[in-house]
Design a protein around this motif. Structure first.
Motif, PDB file in Angstrom:
ATOM      1  N   THR A 103      30.062  34.347  57.026  1.00  0.00           N
ATOM      2  CA  THR A 103      28.700  34.670  56.603  1.00  0.00           C
ATOM      3  C   THR A 103      28.220  33.801  55.463  1.00  0.00           C
ATOM      4  N   GLY A 104      29.120  33.090  54.807  1.00  0.00           N
ATOM      5  CA  GLY A 104      28.725  32.337  53.632  1.00  0.00           C
ATOM      6  C   GLY A 104      28.605  33.194  52.388  1.00  0.00           C
ATOM      7  N   LEU A 105      29.136  34.431  52.437  1.00  0.00           N
ATOM      8  CA  LEU A 105      29.052  35.339  51.287  1.00  0.00           C
ATOM      9  C   LEU A 105      30.341  35.394  50.489  1.00  0.00           C
ATOM     10  N   GLY A 106      31.447  35.014  51.087  1.00  0.00           N
ATOM     11  CA  GLY A 106      32.747  35.202  50.435  1.00  0.00           C
ATOM     12  C   GLY A 106      32.836  34.540  49.086  1.00  0.00           C
ATOM     13  N   LEU A 107      32.476  33.253  49.013  1.00  0.00           N
ATOM     14  CA  LEU A 107      32.587  32.532  47.746  1.00  0.00           C
ATOM     15  C   LEU A 107      31.558  33.027  46.729  1.00  0.00           C
ATOM     16  N   ALA A 108      30.370  33.403  47.194  1.00  0.00           N
ATOM     17  CA  ALA A 108      29.362  33.955  46.275  1.00  0.00           C
ATOM     18  C   ALA A 108      29.866  35.252  45.650  1.00  0.00           C
ATOM     19  N   ILE A 109      30.503  36.099  46.456  1.00  0.00           N
ATOM     20  CA  ILE A 109      31.067  37.345  45.919  1.00  0.00           C
ATOM     21  C   ILE A 109      32.190  37.032  44.943  1.00  0.00           C
ATOM     22  N   CYS A 110      33.036  36.064  45.300  1.00  0.00           N
ATOM     23  CA  CYS A 110      34.129  35.677  44.390  1.00  0.00           C
ATOM     24  C   CYS A 110      33.579  35.237  43.038  1.00  0.00           C
ATOM     25  N   LYS A 111      32.555  34.417  43.054  1.00  0.00           N
ATOM     26  CA  LYS A 111      31.980  33.909  41.807  1.00  0.00           C
ATOM     27  C   LYS A 111      31.461  35.060  40.943  1.00  0.00           C
ATOM     28  N   ARG A 112      30.743  36.006  41.561  1.00  0.00           N
ATOM     29  CA  ARG A 112      30.214  37.139  40.794  1.00  0.00           C
ATOM     30  C   ARG A 112      31.344  37.994  40.230  1.00  0.00           C
ATOM     31  N   LEU A 113      32.372  38.235  41.029  1.00  0.00           N
ATOM     32  CA  LEU A 113      33.487  39.061  40.555  1.00  0.00           C
ATOM     33  C   LEU A 113      34.225  38.389  39.413  1.00  0.00           C
ATOM     34  N   VAL A 114      34.429  37.075  39.515  1.00  0.00           N
ATOM     35  CA  VAL A 114      35.109  36.339  38.437  1.00  0.00           C
ATOM     36  C   VAL A 114      34.290  36.418  37.158  1.00  0.00           C
ATOM     37  N   GLU A 115      32.984  36.269  37.250  1.00  0.00           N
ATOM     38  CA  GLU A 115      32.129  36.358  36.063  1.00  0.00           C
ATOM     39  C   GLU A 115      32.175  37.751  35.461  1.00  0.00           C
ATOM     40  N   MET A 116      32.288  38.781  36.284  1.00  0.00           N
ATOM     41  CA  MET A 116      32.421  40.139  35.763  1.00  0.00           C
ATOM     42  C   MET A 116      33.729  40.317  35.009  1.00  0.00           C
ATOM     43  N   MET A 117      34.732  39.482  35.324  1.00  0.00           N
ATOM     44  CA  MET A 117      36.022  39.534  34.635  1.00  0.00           C
ATOM     45  C   MET A 117      36.084  38.530  33.495  1.00  0.00           C
ATOM     46  N   HIS A 118      34.898  38.083  33.017  1.00  0.00           N
ATOM     47  CA  HIS A 118      34.801  37.185  31.868  1.00  0.00           C
ATOM     48  C   HIS A 118      35.478  35.839  32.148  1.00  0.00           C
ATOM     49  N   GLY A 119      35.257  35.326  33.331  1.00  0.00           N
ATOM     50  CA  GLY A 119      35.862  34.053  33.701  1.00  0.00           C
ATOM     51  C   GLY A 119      34.860  33.136  34.369  1.00  0.00           C
ATOM     52  N   ARG A 120      35.361  32.072  34.948  1.00  0.00           N
ATOM     53  CA  ARG A 120      34.518  31.116  35.655  1.00  0.00           C
ATOM     54  C   ARG A 120      35.304  30.566  36.843  1.00  0.00           C
ATOM     55  N   VAL A 121      34.582  29.975  37.779  1.00  0.00           N
ATOM     56  CA  VAL A 121      35.196  29.449  38.986  1.00  0.00           C
ATOM     57  C   VAL A 121      34.654  28.048  39.231  1.00  0.00           C
ATOM     58  N   TRP A 122      35.519  27.148  39.686  1.00  0.00           N
ATOM     59  CA  TRP A 122      35.105  25.788  39.994  1.00  0.00           C
ATOM     60  C   TRP A 122      36.025  25.229  41.075  1.00  0.00           C
ATOM     61  N   VAL A 123      35.619  24.098  41.629  1.00  0.00           N
ATOM     62  CA  VAL A 123      36.354  23.540  42.760  1.00  0.00           C
ATOM     63  C   VAL A 123      36.499  22.038  42.582  1.00  0.00           C
ATOM     64  N   GLU A 124      37.659  21.530  43.018  1.00  0.00           N
ATOM     65  CA  GLU A 124      37.927  20.100  43.070  1.00  0.00           C
ATOM     66  C   GLU A 124      38.340  19.774  44.503  1.00  0.00           C
ATOM     67  N   SER A 125      37.764  18.715  45.064  1.00  0.00           N
ATOM     68  CA  SER A 125      38.031  18.444  46.472  1.00  0.00           C
ATOM     69  C   SER A 125      37.888  16.965  46.779  1.00  0.00           C
ATOM     70  N   THR A 126      38.698  16.518  47.728  1.00  0.00           N
ATOM     71  CA  THR A 126      38.624  15.166  48.271  1.00  0.00           C
ATOM     72  C   THR A 126      38.617  15.270  49.790  1.00  0.00           C
ATOM     73  N   VAL A 127      37.674  14.592  50.408  1.00  0.00           N
ATOM     74  CA  VAL A 127      37.532  14.666  51.861  1.00  0.00           C
ATOM     75  C   VAL A 127      38.809  14.178  52.538  1.00  0.00           C
ATOM     76  N   ASN A 128      39.263  14.990  53.514  1.00  0.00           N
ATOM     77  CA  ASN A 128      40.455  14.699  54.321  1.00  0.00           C
ATOM     78  C   ASN A 128      41.764  14.762  53.532  1.00  0.00           C
ATOM     79  N   GLU A 129      41.704  15.205  52.287  1.00  0.00           N
ATOM     80  CA  GLU A 129      42.927  15.348  51.496  1.00  0.00           C
ATOM     81  C   GLU A 129      43.177  16.782  51.050  1.00  0.00           C
ATOM     82  N   GLY A 130      42.126  17.557  50.917  1.00  0.00           N
ATOM     83  CA  GLY A 130      42.314  18.945  50.529  1.00  0.00           C
ATOM     84  C   GLY A 130      41.407  19.371  49.386  1.00  0.00           C
ATOM     85  N   SER A 131      41.524  20.634  49.027  1.00  0.00           N
ATOM     86  CA  SER A 131      40.675  21.214  47.984  1.00  0.00           C
ATOM     87  C   SER A 131      41.520  22.070  47.050  1.00  0.00           C
TER      88      SER A 131
END
Length: 974
Positions: free
Chosen positions: A492-520
């Motif tokens: 649905t495209g909601l999973g990561l949005a929910i994760c971000k909100r939940l992490v912020e509620m726990m006084h944290g932050r979320v970020w991503v590092e990724s390279t195409v064809n190598e992983g994330s």
């Protein structure tokens, strides 16, 4: 008398005044004219002095001026008399005037002598000139200042008159002294109109008191104070205008009030905008509420048929099916679970958006959270050929943290699920770094005495990667990196949005590092406090000392190798590692012999069983303990070729499993890890019906059928009520122990029916709510209505069984182990054959143990750890046995934690109920030793002796660990 002849020459013309007629005419004229002009001059001086004194009476002493004037007047009068005596000889009068002149002149001279220093102190002409120049400069400066003041006054008046907002000067009695153009425009009055009235005349009567209070406060405050308030003024047209008034009181140098100066701003437009915003917010809230209600309703409407869908697939899967039929049922069940996940995501996002999602800050076991996520997705990862690993650094952390374990698992599950979904080959790992926070880095608002830890989670995969330009779309709701991914991978495209909100509620932050064809790498950090102030360490350590024991870990996966090494190091083992079978064999041939070996499959050059077999062929290695970590698909029967002292663990292994395996093998304790003998029972569940009267209140026939079938498979029958009215009538006519009550029904809903039963019926059953609603507050609403418990649809068979176990009539009358097992029937246990001891004897032994040595195990040695007859008496179906045993392993630790909390509070009632729940849970799987320990603790709580039960908590953990090992071994044999 002889007179010189020259004197006679001058004396001959001398004639006294009385004989001046004998004088020559020129001589008389000279005397008369001289005395006249001298007299005129003398008389003019007093006149000038009098004028001077009149003009400068404050600058000179009047007495001295009068004396000096009198002296001059007398002198002038003497000259006048001299003229008179030319013809009339009034010498006595002239003499008197001369005498008075002499007296006055002497007195004046004395006064002048006294004032002589003052006269001498007078400035010289040069000094007076300098002073005059200074005075001229000061006069010029004064003129410039006056000019500047005039200019400033002009600027002030211009600023006052042409200010864009209203400005007024008001006398202390309220009369307008000065108003500007903006105020006139604002009110519609002219300056003349306003200056002819006071502010009270244009103020609504109901606001005059507020203005009066403002004036009084300004008058009573001696310091400079600016005060403001919102108010109204009457416009000349009659309507009201909204204004904000700021006023100050100006005082003179003596602090006396002069007048008020006020700044008036028209806020009518702001009020209009504010009202519009309030209406918009209200409309938005109503729309949001409507959306939430719509989602809740849609949840109910979707979950209701899904209840039948998933329930029936569970029931169908328990019947005899062909391979193809089983595959179809599995697809239906998987699709139903996927749809349920989508619904849950939408509901979670809705709750977050409406700020109705709250975190439950309870005990959180970090290892357990990570392990449960690994266990949940292990099968999915293995089906794709992926390695699913974890690594927690450091290994020694607080046993418990304070956080929401459910929401943390939800975040990890979403991220791990995504990584598995977008990874075709390689590895998905959960890496955790734990550091104690300093005061500067703390973000949590609640500051207490407990330590706070910064926890960094990294979910790393070797998947397809994400283009840099697409990263910004990751955490947006209903968004995918690429539209094609939705078609290929779903979601649905909601999973990561929910994760971000939940992490912020726990006084944290979320970020991503990724390279195409190598992983994330998906990273998020949160801050959690320690649940209790402990130095900490593992929650699985026991009385066994593993110090100085040497462990060889053979593992080709670096993350897994580090994970196992760190766990073992936290238990004080000495660690050596090998990446392949060849390297391991080389180490064993060359180095000192280890105490135990752990082999983690797969290895690049050899199978684990084959490597273990070769190790056993080494000299002195025939009995070395070996832990073999295998995938779920690896057959257990191949272990027979390795002989004894081999422990096989299925991935993913829990920390406690690894620790227990090491302890069992190092101690070579056959009683702790016995050989399991499986006994097949032929009895049907229907033959084991419990004496429990159940009423099922449900308005949908299909749901009735599903629930009745589940209850029947559990050995129960139930009556049917189609709505709340029928349920109330049924309770009035018949006594029921348990009611399953649907909440949303026609005619009378479940909440109203429950209230009626609680207030009008004598017999009070145990009422369990069944609802498809999942919004926050539903559970509290059900409990507030008088319901005993709560089930969220779709109803699972195990959940239904749990509710049956929590019914007081089952626990107290129908399903205690000692009542099911009648008499001393032999029990097939883990390597032991014994008979059931009477409860009072067991309780007596346990009481003695609690008072003497809590670490002693002699009194429980005749009680089986696991009674297979009881376990398999419920059902002989493999899937059901795996389900119920796994449910016990998942639920018992939580019950133990709850029991520990009750012990800390020393609450007898809570200890009794919590121990009873754990006792009932143990009875379901036949964990007899844990059952009897819980029974003793329950009796202590019932008898109001909570402290006598405290020493038994260590025994609860010990017996659970033994039951855990026995059940895990039993599951491998199924």
């Amino acid at each position: 008398m002889w007179t010189p002849s020259w004197l006679l020459l001058f004396a001959s013309p001398y004639i006294p005044h009385g004989h001046c007629y004998l004088w020559q005419t020129p001589l008389v004229s000279v005397h008369a004219l001289s005395n006249f002009f001298i007299a005129i001059a003398y008389f003019s001086i007093p006149i000038a002095l009098l004028y001077f004194v009149f003009k400068h009476e404050n600058d000179f002493p009047v007495r001295l001026i009068v004396l000096f004037g009198s002296f001059i007047i007398c002198c002038g009068l003497g000259h006048v008399l001299d003229i008179v005596t030319l013809w009339y000889p009034i010498y006595w009068v002239s003499g008197m005037v001369r005498a008075a002149t002499a007296l006055i002149s002497c007195y004046t001279a004395m006064k002048v002598a006294i004032l002589l220093p003052t006269f001498l102190a007078l400035k010289s002409p040069q000094e007076l000139e300098a002073i005059n120049q200074q005075l001229s400069l000061k006069m010029a400066e004064k003129a410039a200042t006056e000019k500047e003041l005039e200019s400033t006054k002009l600027v002030f008046e211009s600023a006052f008159d042409y200010a864009p907002s209203g400005m007024v000067l008001v006398a202390t009695n309220g009369v307008f002294l000065k108003v500007n153009e903006a105020f006139c425009t604002m009110t519609g009055y002219s300056k003349e109109d306003l200056l002819a009235c006071n502010f009270q005349s244009i103020t609504p009567p109901d606001e005059l008191q507020g203005d009066h209070d403002l004036i009084q406060k300004l008058l009573e405050t001696r310091s400079r104070l600016v005060m403001g308030r919102d108010k109204h003024y009457f416009h000349k047209d009659g309507h009201l205008i909204d204004v904000h008034l700021s006023a100050a009181l100006l005082r003179d140098t003596g602090k006396n009030p002069l007048f008020f100066i006020a700044h008036i701003q028209d806020i009518s437009e702001q009020k209009r905008i504010h009202t519009s915003l309030e209406n918009a917010i209200k409309t938005s809230e109503e729309a949001n509420q409507a959306k939430s209600e719509f989602l809740a309703m849609m949840s109910h409407e979707i979950r209701t048929p899904m209840n039948a869908l998933i329930g029936m697939t569970e029931l169908v899967s328990e019947t005899g099916l062909t391979t193809q039929q089983q595959e179809f049922v599995d697809i239906i069940r998987s699709s139903g679970n996927t749809l349920l996940t989508v619904i849950n995501d939408i509901l979670d996002f809705s709750k977050i958006e409406s700020n109705k999602l709250e975190l439950e800050m309870t005990r959180l076991d970090l290892y357990e959270c990570v392990e449960e996520v690994l266990l949940l997705y292990n099968t999915q990862a293995q089906q794709k050929g992926l390695a699913l690993t974890s690594l927690i650094q450091p290994a020694n952390i607080p046993a418990f943290l304070k956080g929401d374990a459910i929401r943390l698992r939800q975040i990890l599950s979403n991220l791990v699920s995504n990584s598995i979904k977008f990874t075709r080959k390689g590895e998905v790992s959960i890496q955790v770094q734990v550091e104690k926070c300093s005061g500067v880095n703390l973000k949590r608002p609640e500051q207490d005495t407990l330590d706070t830890y910064e926890i960094l989670f990294t979910i790393k995969d070797t998947g397809i990667g994400i283009p840099p330009e697409k990263l910004s779309n990751l955490f947006k709701p209903f968004s995918q990196v690429d539209a094609s991914t939705t078609r290929e991978y779903g979601g649905t495209g909601l999973g990561l949005a929910i994760c971000k909100r939940l992490v912020e509620m726990m006084h944290g932050r979320v970020w991503v590092e990724s390279t195409v064809n190598e992983g994330s790498k998906f990273n998020f950090s949160i801050q959690l406090a320690a649940y209790e102030q402990v130095a900490s360490a593992t929650n699985d350590t026991g009385p066994v000392d593993l110090q100085q024991k040497r462990l060889l870990i053979i593992n080709s996966n670096e993350t897994n190798r580090q994970h196992l090494s760190m766990q073992a190091e936290s238990w004080n083992l000495k660690i050596d590692t090998a990446e392949s079978a060849e390297m391991a064999l080389s180490k064993l041939f060359r180095d000192e012999m280890p105490d135990i070996i752990a082999i983690n499959e797969p290895l690049p050059d050899m199978e684990g069983v084959q490597l273990a077999s070769q190790i056993r062929n080494f000299p002195n290695y025939q009995t070395i303990p070996i832990v073999l970590i295998q995938s779920q698909q690896s057959p257990s029967r191949r272990l027979n070729i390795l002989g004894s002292r081999v422990k096989a663990l299925k991935k993913p292994i829990r920390r406690s499993q690894f620790y227990n395996a090491l302890v069992q093998l190092l101690l070579d304790d056959e009683e702790t890890m016995p050989t399991l003998t499986k006994t097949q029972l032929e009895s049907s569940p229907a033959q084991a019906k419990r004496p429990l009267r159940i009423l099922l209140t449900e308005d949908i026939p299909l749901n009735q059928k599903v629930a009745l079938t589940m209850l029947s498979s559990l050995g129960y029958e139930a009556d049917i009520a189609n709505n709340g009215i029928e349920a109330v009538e049924a309770v009035r006519n018949k006594t029921y122990d348990l009611i399953f009550m649907d909440v949303q029904m026609p005619k009378m809903d479940g909440l109203e029916a429950t209230r009626t039963i609680r207030t009008q019926c004598i017999q009070q059953p145990y009422i369990v709510a069944m609802t498809a609603h999942a919004m926050q507050g539903d559970r509290g609403e059900c409990l507030a209505a008088g319901m005993s418990n709560y089930l969220s649809k779709p109803i699972r068979k195990q959940h239904l069984a749990d509710m049956l176990q929590q019914c007081p009539q089952i626990a107290e009358d129908g399903f205690d182990i000692e009542e099911v097992d009648s008499g001393p029937t032999p029990m097939a246990t883990l390597g032991e054959t014994t008979t059931a001891s009477p409860d009072n004897q067991c309780a007596s032994q346990l009481a003695t143990r609690a008072q003497s040595s809590p670490k002693s195990e002699l009194e429980l040695q005749n009680i089986p750890i696991l009674n297979i007859e009881i376990l398999e008496g419920i059902s002989t179906e493999r899937d059901f046995l795996l389900e119920i045993t796994q449910s016990f392993l998942s639920d018992a630790p939580r019950r133990i934690v709850a029991l520990e909390t009750a012990m800390e509070k020393e609450d007898p009632n809570e200890i009794r109920t919590t121990a009873h729940a754990l006792k009932s849970l143990s009875s379901c799987v036949g964990a007899m030793s844990l059952f009897h320990v819980c029974k003793f603790i329950e009796e202590a709580g019932r008898n109001n002796h909570p402290r006598s039960a405290k020493p038994m908590m260590r025994e609860v953990s010990s017996q659970y660990q033994k039951a855990h090992v026995a059940i895990a071994h039993y599951q491998q044999q199924l």
